[in-house]
Design an enzyme around this catalytic site. Structure first.
Site, PDB file in Angstrom:
ATOM      1  N   SER A   1       5.339  -4.968  20.089  1.00 22.46           N
ATOM      2  CA  SER A   1       6.227  -5.695  19.174  1.00 22.46           C
ATOM      3  C   SER A   1       7.420  -6.181  19.981  1.00 22.46           C
ATOM      4  O   SER A   1       7.660  -5.685  21.092  1.00 22.46           O
ATOM      5  CB  SER A   1       6.705  -4.728  18.081  1.00 22.46           C
ATOM      6  OG  SER A   1       7.838  -5.238  17.420  1.00 22.46           O
TER       7      SER A   1
ATOM      8  N   TYR B   1      10.087   2.668  14.240  1.00 19.65           N
ATOM      9  CA  TYR B   1       9.167   1.619  14.698  1.00 19.65           C
ATOM     10  C   TYR B   1       9.527   1.197  16.131  1.00 19.65           C
ATOM     11  O   TYR B   1       8.654   1.081  17.001  1.00 19.65           O
ATOM     12  CB  TYR B   1       9.265   0.436  13.730  1.00 19.65           C
ATOM     13  CG  TYR B   1       8.275  -0.669  13.958  1.00 19.65           C
ATOM     14  CD1 TYR B   1       6.941  -0.525  13.581  1.00 19.65           C
ATOM     15  CD2 TYR B   1       8.657  -1.884  14.527  1.00 19.65           C
ATOM     16  CE1 TYR B   1       6.028  -1.548  13.772  1.00 19.65           C
ATOM     17  CE2 TYR B   1       7.761  -2.912  14.725  1.00 19.65           C
ATOM     18  CZ  TYR B   1       6.440  -2.745  14.338  1.00 19.65           C
ATOM     19  OH  TYR B   1       5.538  -3.757  14.527  1.00 19.65           O
TER      20      TYR B   1
HETATM   21  P1  NAD Z   1      -0.818  -4.645   8.401  1.00 17.84           P
HETATM   22  O1  NAD Z   1      -0.054  -3.582   7.759  1.00 17.84           O
HETATM   23  O2  NAD Z   1      -1.015  -5.898   7.648  1.00 17.84           O
HETATM   24  O3  NAD Z   1      -2.206  -4.090   8.952  1.00 17.84           O
HETATM   25  C1  NAD Z   1      -2.304  -2.909   9.688  1.00 17.84           C
HETATM   26  C2  NAD Z   1      -3.688  -2.305   9.471  1.00 17.84           C
HETATM   27  O4  NAD Z   1      -3.693  -0.968   9.979  1.00 17.84           O
HETATM   28  C3  NAD Z   1      -4.074  -2.210   7.983  1.00 17.84           C
HETATM   29  O5  NAD Z   1      -5.417  -2.618   7.846  1.00 17.84           O
HETATM   30  C4  NAD Z   1      -3.891  -0.734   7.676  1.00 17.84           C
HETATM   31  O6  NAD Z   1      -4.690  -0.259   6.609  1.00 17.84           O
HETATM   32  C5  NAD Z   1      -4.311  -0.120   9.002  1.00 17.84           C
HETATM   33  N1  NAD Z   1      -3.827   1.257   9.164  1.00 17.84           N
HETATM   34  C6  NAD Z   1      -2.579   1.746   8.922  1.00 17.84           C
HETATM   35  N2  NAD Z   1      -2.543   3.068   9.166  1.00 17.84           N
HETATM   36  C7  NAD Z   1      -3.790   3.422   9.587  1.00 17.84           C
HETATM   37  C8  NAD Z   1      -4.391   4.637   9.984  1.00 17.84           C
HETATM   38  N3  NAD Z   1      -3.693   5.786  10.020  1.00 17.84           N
HETATM   39  N4  NAD Z   1      -5.692   4.626  10.352  1.00 17.84           N
HETATM   40  C9  NAD Z   1      -6.412   3.483  10.331  1.00 17.84           C
HETATM   41  N5  NAD Z   1      -5.903   2.299   9.954  1.00 17.84           N
HETATM   42  C10 NAD Z   1      -4.608   2.266   9.594  1.00 17.84           C
HETATM   43  O7  NAD Z   1      -0.128  -4.996   9.766  1.00 17.84           O
HETATM   44  P2  NAD Z   1      -0.148  -6.366  10.603  1.00 17.84           P
HETATM   45  O8  NAD Z   1       1.070  -7.121  10.240  1.00 17.84           O
HETATM   46  O9  NAD Z   1      -1.479  -7.054  10.597  1.00 17.84           O
HETATM   47  O10 NAD Z   1       0.127  -5.708  12.029  1.00 17.84           O
HETATM   48  C11 NAD Z   1      -0.879  -5.301  12.923  1.00 17.84           C
HETATM   49  C12 NAD Z   1      -0.197  -4.744  14.167  1.00 17.84           C
HETATM   50  O11 NAD Z   1       0.713  -5.694  14.708  1.00 17.84           O
HETATM   51  C13 NAD Z   1       0.637  -3.488  13.885  1.00 17.84           C
HETATM   52  O12 NAD Z   1       0.532  -2.603  14.979  1.00 17.84           O
HETATM   53  C14 NAD Z   1       2.045  -4.035  13.780  1.00 17.84           C
HETATM   54  O13 NAD Z   1       3.030  -3.077  14.049  1.00 17.84           O
HETATM   55  C15 NAD Z   1       2.012  -5.135  14.819  1.00 17.84           C
HETATM   56  N6  NAD Z   1       3.021  -6.177  14.654  1.00 17.84           N
HETATM   57  C16 NAD Z   1       3.074  -6.946  13.516  1.00 17.84           C
HETATM   58  C17 NAD Z   1       4.036  -7.962  13.433  1.00 17.84           C
HETATM   59  C18 NAD Z   1       4.123  -8.867  12.234  1.00 17.84           C
HETATM   60  O14 NAD Z   1       4.994  -9.763  12.231  1.00 17.84           O
HETATM   61  N7  NAD Z   1       3.296  -8.726  11.223  1.00 17.84           N
HETATM   62  C19 NAD Z   1       4.934  -8.165  14.479  1.00 17.84           C
HETATM   63  C20 NAD Z   1       4.854  -7.349  15.600  1.00 17.84           C
HETATM   64  C21 NAD Z   1       3.883  -6.369  15.683  1.00 17.84           C
END
Ligand code: NAD
Length: 265
Positions: A145, A158
């Site tokens: 991130s 986070y």
């Molecule tokens: P999201 O919450 O939409 O999806 C995350 C997925 O992980 C979901 O399908 C959720 O059910 C699954 N999950 C959560 N806990 C779990 C567990 N214990 N076991 C198995 N599955 C689990 O998130 P996203 O926005 O698609 O983000 C995906 C990744 O990208 C994450 O690591 C997030 O921190 C990172 N990220 C997102 C953004 C953003 O702007 N959305 C920015 C930087 C980093």
């Protein structure tokens, strides 16, 4: 020497990839030729993912598995190896965020974020590395991130987890690079997903959410990014084209980290 971006014949395991960033990355990898395996924490989410991949014309295999549970992860990796084949590419994508001011956050809430965002990539990587060593190649991509570099109000756990994930990435590279394993990170900027939807909600008067306005002003591209925009960088890091790239965090942020922000008018 030809440049090879193809993932033909490779098996890619993307964690938490029923929707959002994981789904977009897995779909990009499938288009580059990889066979997709994913997991999620509940059967409903896995079913939703299977249906979405099917609709996109992708043959993906899904498993229910909590990535923080070491026994469940080991059993799932064993099952994948038996039912689909050995994992060539791992994407540690599953993640959670809790936006709570630090002094209001309980230690249990802090630990939960660290558990999913940092301990789980350690657990899943540990489960796949021995077979990668045996087979003489492997790619691990950790979804970091901008909070791997920057702090912000309300995201202490986070930022601590994603900063730790950056260093876990460098350490996996340091420890296993000699086995032709490349471990890199992708640091997404602000991506339009359900995780960030609350930050884009319109105000009662129809104006932009203050955080939405802040992000647009901080991004040279002046917009949020789409999950699909992470697919190209992920395919690159999963392919032979990046065999000499190791321990690197590729920020896919529309230029935020390069920019001081809009000057006052
Ligand atoms: P999201 O919450 O939409 O999806 C995350 C997925 O992980 C979901 O399908 C959720 O059910 C699954 N999950 C959560 N806990 C779990 C567990 N214990 N076991 C198995 N599955 C689990 O998130 P996203 O926005 O698609 O983000 C995906 C990744 O990208 C994450 O690591 C997030 O921190 C990172 N990220 C997102 C953004 C953003 O702007 N959305 C920015 C930087 C980093």
């Amino acid at each position: 020497m030809s440049v090879n971006f193809s993932l033909e014949g490779k098996i890619a395991f993307v964690t938490g990839a029923s929707y959002g960033i994981g789904f977009a990355i897995a779909s990009g990898m499938a288009k580059a030729g990889a066979k997709i395996v994913f997991n999620d924490i509940k059967q409903e989410l896995v079913d939703k993912g299977i249906a979405a991949y099917k609709e996109a014309g992708i043959d993906a295999t899904g498993y229910v598995c909590d990535v923080t549970d070491e026994d469940a992860v080991n059993a799932t990796v064993e099952k994948i190896t038996k039912e689909v084949g050995p994992i060539d590419i791992l994407v540690n994508n599953a993640g959670i965020i809790k936006r709570i001011p630090m002094c209001e956050m309980t230690a249990a809430e802090f630990r939960q974020v660290i558990d999913v965002d940092l301990n789980a990539p350690f657990i899943v990587s540990k489960a796949v590395i021995p077979s990668m060593i045996e087979r003489g190649h492997g790619k691990i991509i950790n979804i970091c991130s901008m909070m791997s570099e920057l702090g912000r109000e309300t995201v202490s756990a986070y930022a601590a987890a994603k900063g730790g994930l950056k260093m876990l990435t460098r350490n996996i590279c340091s420890e296993y690079g000699k086995y032709n394993i490349q471990c890199n990170g992708i640091g997404p900027g602000y991506i339009e997903t359900p995780q960030t939807a609350p930050l884009r909600e319109r105000q009662a008067d129809g104006s932009r959410h203050p955080f939405d306005a802040f992000i647009v002003a901080k991004t040279p591209a002046e917009r949020w990014l789409q999950p699909e925009e992470l697919a190209g960088p992920a395919v690159f890091l999963a392919s032979e084209a990046s065999n000499a790239v190791n321990g690197h965090i590729l920020y896919v942020d529309g230029g935020i980290l390069a920019y001081i922000g809009k000057q006052p008018q």
